[in-house]
Design a protein around this motif. Structure first.
Motif, PDB file in Angstrom:
ATOM      1  N   HIS A   9     -50.953   5.083  21.741  1.00  0.00           N
ATOM      2  CA  HIS A   9     -51.909   5.513  22.776  1.00  0.00           C
ATOM      3  C   HIS A   9     -52.555   6.854  22.423  1.00  0.00           C
ATOM      4  O   HIS A   9     -53.779   7.016  22.564  1.00  0.00           O
ATOM      5  N   TYR A  10     -51.762   7.816  21.983  1.00  0.00           N
ATOM      6  CA  TYR A  10     -52.316   9.126  21.621  1.00  0.00           C
ATOM      7  C   TYR A  10     -53.272   9.010  20.437  1.00  0.00           C
ATOM      8  O   TYR A  10     -54.317   9.672  20.396  1.00  0.00           O
ATOM      9  N   THR A  11     -52.948   8.152  19.489  1.00  0.00           N
ATOM     10  CA  THR A  11     -53.815   7.958  18.323  1.00  0.00           C
ATOM     11  C   THR A  11     -55.149   7.364  18.748  1.00  0.00           C
ATOM     12  O   THR A  11     -56.207   7.775  18.264  1.00  0.00           O
ATOM     13  N   LYS A  28     -49.959  15.738  20.913  1.00  0.00           N
ATOM     14  CA  LYS A  28     -48.877  14.851  21.353  1.00  0.00           C
ATOM     15  C   LYS A  28     -48.539  13.817  20.274  1.00  0.00           C
ATOM     16  O   LYS A  28     -47.366  13.477  20.079  1.00  0.00           O
ATOM     17  N   ALA A  29     -49.549  13.334  19.568  1.00  0.00           N
ATOM     18  CA  ALA A  29     -49.307  12.396  18.465  1.00  0.00           C
ATOM     19  C   ALA A  29     -48.456  13.074  17.385  1.00  0.00           C
ATOM     20  O   ALA A  29     -47.553  12.443  16.816  1.00  0.00           O
ATOM     21  N   ALA A  30     -48.728  14.343  17.132  1.00  0.00           N
ATOM     22  CA  ALA A  30     -47.949  15.080  16.125  1.00  0.00           C
ATOM     23  C   ALA A  30     -46.476  15.100  16.509  1.00  0.00           C
ATOM     24  O   ALA A  30     -45.599  14.875  15.664  1.00  0.00           O
ATOM     25  N   TRP A  31     -46.195  15.360  17.779  1.00  0.00           N
ATOM     26  CA  TRP A  31     -44.789  15.388  18.209  1.00  0.00           C
ATOM     27  C   TRP A  31     -44.152  13.999  18.151  1.00  0.00           C
ATOM     28  O   TRP A  31     -42.978  13.870  17.807  1.00  0.00           O
ATOM     29  N   CYS A  32     -44.916  12.975  18.468  1.00  0.00           N
ATOM     30  CA  CYS A  32     -44.384  11.607  18.338  1.00  0.00           C
ATOM     31  C   CYS A  32     -44.046  11.318  16.878  1.00  0.00           C
ATOM     32  O   CYS A  32     -42.966  10.794  16.579  1.00  0.00           O
ATOM     33  N   GLN A  33     -44.959  11.685  15.995  1.00  0.00           N
ATOM     34  CA  GLN A  33     -44.724  11.467  14.567  1.00  0.00           C
ATOM     35  C   GLN A  33     -43.481  12.240  14.108  1.00  0.00           C
ATOM     36  O   GLN A  33     -42.668  11.707  13.352  1.00  0.00           O
ATOM     37  N   TYR A  34     -43.357  13.453  14.557  1.00  0.00           N
ATOM     38  CA  TYR A  34     -42.203  14.269  14.175  1.00  0.00           C
ATOM     39  C   TYR A  34     -40.897  13.622  14.644  1.00  0.00           C
ATOM     40  O   TYR A  34     -39.934  13.509  13.888  1.00  0.00           O
ATOM     41  N   LYS A  35     -40.886  13.190  15.885  1.00  0.00           N
ATOM     42  CA  LYS A  35     -39.679  12.566  16.448  1.00  0.00           C
ATOM     43  C   LYS A  35     -39.345  11.251  15.755  1.00  0.00           C
ATOM     44  O   LYS A  35     -38.185  10.843  15.726  1.00  0.00           O
ATOM     45  N   MET A  36     -40.355  10.612  15.170  1.00  0.00           N
ATOM     46  CA  MET A  36     -40.135   9.348  14.466  1.00  0.00           C
ATOM     47  C   MET A  36     -39.800   9.574  12.992  1.00  0.00           C
ATOM     48  O   MET A  36     -39.665   8.621  12.230  1.00  0.00           O
ATOM     49  N   LEU A  43     -47.295  17.179  10.555  1.00  0.00           N
ATOM     50  CA  LEU A  43     -47.868  18.459  10.140  1.00  0.00           C
ATOM     51  C   LEU A  43     -49.378  18.342   9.980  1.00  0.00           C
ATOM     52  O   LEU A  43     -50.130  19.222  10.405  1.00  0.00           O
ATOM     53  N   ALA A  44     -49.828  17.246   9.401  1.00  0.00           N
ATOM     54  CA  ALA A  44     -51.272  17.024   9.239  1.00  0.00           C
ATOM     55  C   ALA A  44     -51.963  16.935  10.605  1.00  0.00           C
ATOM     56  O   ALA A  44     -53.075  17.461  10.780  1.00  0.00           O
TER      57      ALA A  44
END
Length: 181
Positions: A9-11, A28-36, A43-44
């Motif tokens: 959804h964020y993407t 928010k997408a960055a944090w989802c990616q980090y948690k995954m 970071l990107a």
């Protein structure tokens, strides 16, 4: 895994760079990616938030969306330490931060990175960052604190490795490491 649906959804929201929610969704997408466990992508994404904030600031965008992008970019710069520590290295940190945030903010980010490394057990990386800070500004009021951090990390490691109680080990270790600089 609740992060994957959120990331989708964020993407989708972050695909439209003109959207008022663009920076928020990217953040928010960055944090989802980090948690995954996708730290490089995370970071990107944070870098994208920072760039969007810079564009808004450079365009003197005082609208609600522009101000939000600038604030979110500031938040992303702080979070970048956690993300960078996962994928970057101590030796490349100064150059990386300079490219992303500019020379003026690099010293503070390196300091935060050094303490983050120290707090998370990456003692070798912390020592490298603190040494770089000392070499960069040897007369800084904080140079003593950085050297103190280095000595403490080395003393703890020395005592732990030799199974010596810290009380007995502290004075001997300080004497040993003060000679090595």
């Amino acid at each position: 895994n609740r992060w994957q649906p959120a990331l989708i959804h964020y993407t989708k929201v972050s695909e439209n760079q003109r959207s008022q929610l663009y920076s928020f969704a990217l953040y928010k997408a960055a944090w989802c990616q980090y948690k995954m466990g996708q730290q490089k992508k995370a970071l990107a994404s944070l870098v994208g938030v920072i760039k969007a904030g810079r564009r808004a600031k450079g365009a003197s965008d005082s609208s609600q969306g522009g101000v939000s992008r600038i604030r979110l970019a500031t938040e992303a710069i702080g979070d970048m330490i956690v993300f960078y520590a996962e994928v970057g290295n101590a030796e490349g940190a100064r150059g990386y931060f300079r490219r992303i945030v500019g020379e003026r903010s690099v010293y503070g980010l390196l300091e935060k990175l050094g303490y983050f490394y120290s707090d998370t057990g990456a003692k070798t990386s912390a020592r490298k960052v603190f040494r770089e800070l000392i070499e960069w500004r040897p007369n800084s009021a904080k140079a003593f604190d950085y050297q103190y951090q280095i000595v403490n990390m080395l003393a703890f490691h020395f005592c732990w490795r030799n199974r010596t109680p810290m009380s007995r080990c502290a004075m001997r270790t300080t004497a040993i490491f003060s000679k090595t600089g």
